[in-house]
Design an enzyme around this catalytic site. Sequence first.
Site, PDB file in Angstrom:
ATOM      1  N   ASP A 108      52.693  36.468   2.313  1.00 22.19           N
ATOM      2  CA  ASP A 108      52.877  35.655   3.514  1.00 22.19           C
ATOM      3  C   ASP A 108      52.613  36.441   4.789  1.00 22.19           C
ATOM      4  O   ASP A 108      53.146  37.535   4.987  1.00 22.19           O
ATOM      5  CB  ASP A 108      54.295  35.078   3.540  1.00 22.19           C
ATOM      6  N   ASP A 129      50.970  42.372   0.328  1.00 20.05           N
ATOM      7  CA  ASP A 129      51.934  41.333   0.666  1.00 20.05           C
ATOM      8  C   ASP A 129      51.214  39.984   0.670  1.00 20.05           C
ATOM      9  O   ASP A 129      49.980  39.923   0.789  1.00 20.05           O
ATOM     10  CB  ASP A 129      52.531  41.631   2.041  1.00 20.05           C
TER      11      ASP A 129
END
Length: 426
Positions: A101, A99
């Site tokens: 953020d 991922d």
Amino acid sequence: NFLIKSQCTGKVKQIFSLQEAQSSGVVCTIEPCLHEIEYGGICVSCGFHSEEIHEDQPEKLSCGVTAKNLKFNHEIAINLENKNKEQLLKQKKLLLVLDLDHTLLHTCLGRVEEPGTEELNIDRVTFTTKLRPHLEFFLNNLKDLYQMCVYTMGTHKYAEAIIKILDPNREYFGGRVFSKDDAPDQAVKSLKMIMPFDDTMAVILDDTYEVWPNCPNLILCERFVYFIQEPDPISAKFTRDNDVVLYFMSELLTRVHWKFYSEENADVKSILNTLKSEVLSDCKIAFSGIIPLDKEPKEDPLWKLAESFGATCQTQVNESTTHLIASVYGTKKTQYARRRQIPILHRAWLDLSTSCWHPLPEAPFTLENIGQLDMFALLPTSLKRRLSSTSPSPYKKLKTESGNDSLESQSDSDSESDFADLNSKE
């Protein structure tokens, strides 16, 4: 002239003469299209849109191909996945889905002029990004063990802009970038986007478990928050000043890789489950002033968190208790623990030990010491020297937090003793 419309889509294989057609009633034969590959919902073979095709068709899959809107039928998808697995096995790698953020970085809207930040401009909108400390160490350490790809709930334009900062030479991700624009369901993520049939070699690192429903391949990462107005003093020590999460994640992922290629018929899901259950397996934990009195202790999230990492939780403190998680001194439980010299710790010890998948030293997490918590100081000396002396970063402004660039890099043998050093700390 007249128009004849076929009841199926495909290619005209043979056209009969007028005499043959009159005698047989057959004008032509058509080889039905299998609609094996679609681009933007249109079959690349026959040109029909998927909405115009009335035959029963199974869902098309992207199977790790990052070209937007390119989908394959199951047979081709299986072949593509098998070829990728063969390549991974040949290179002795696993798949790592990352991922962006709050896992590798934090991005906020607008311009923030702070050292070590990057400015992005996407569709005439300005963003500011802060890379997580030790990101270069993390990526360099894992690039030979994992085929890494990015999977973000952000837009594809945003993901590509971030990748230009993270991986300008395509050394780590090689263009393997997935976004919500590529997903059929924009509310959740799915490994079917990348490896739809066999997830035994796939590991996920993400800060949000809600977007990966019922996914045993997930390693939940401590959330990285940098752009905050009034940070909590304890979390700020961890997430802003000297965040070392990516070091622990690197060590964990290295162990997962080693175990996978040391076992027969290995599956990362069972490996993660085993490693997770071992983190606090030697701990018997009680709580004081943490769980509300009107609540069933076993239903409390902190109780469940400790148990999920192998701990045995207790409602009362006794001679077998190894740790007491407390909010203040003065309770009967803390008085008993003091007499028995049982460590009385702030809940941050449990939160961060589970976040790092490793039991951290107790002394810095006592109630009197928690205000001076320095996560970087908890690391073994050999590792701090390695983090301080990594090679120059490809990122323009990424720096280590130690402030010492003169130390020489350590040998590879240091990494083998890092966990032993950490365990020996007070």
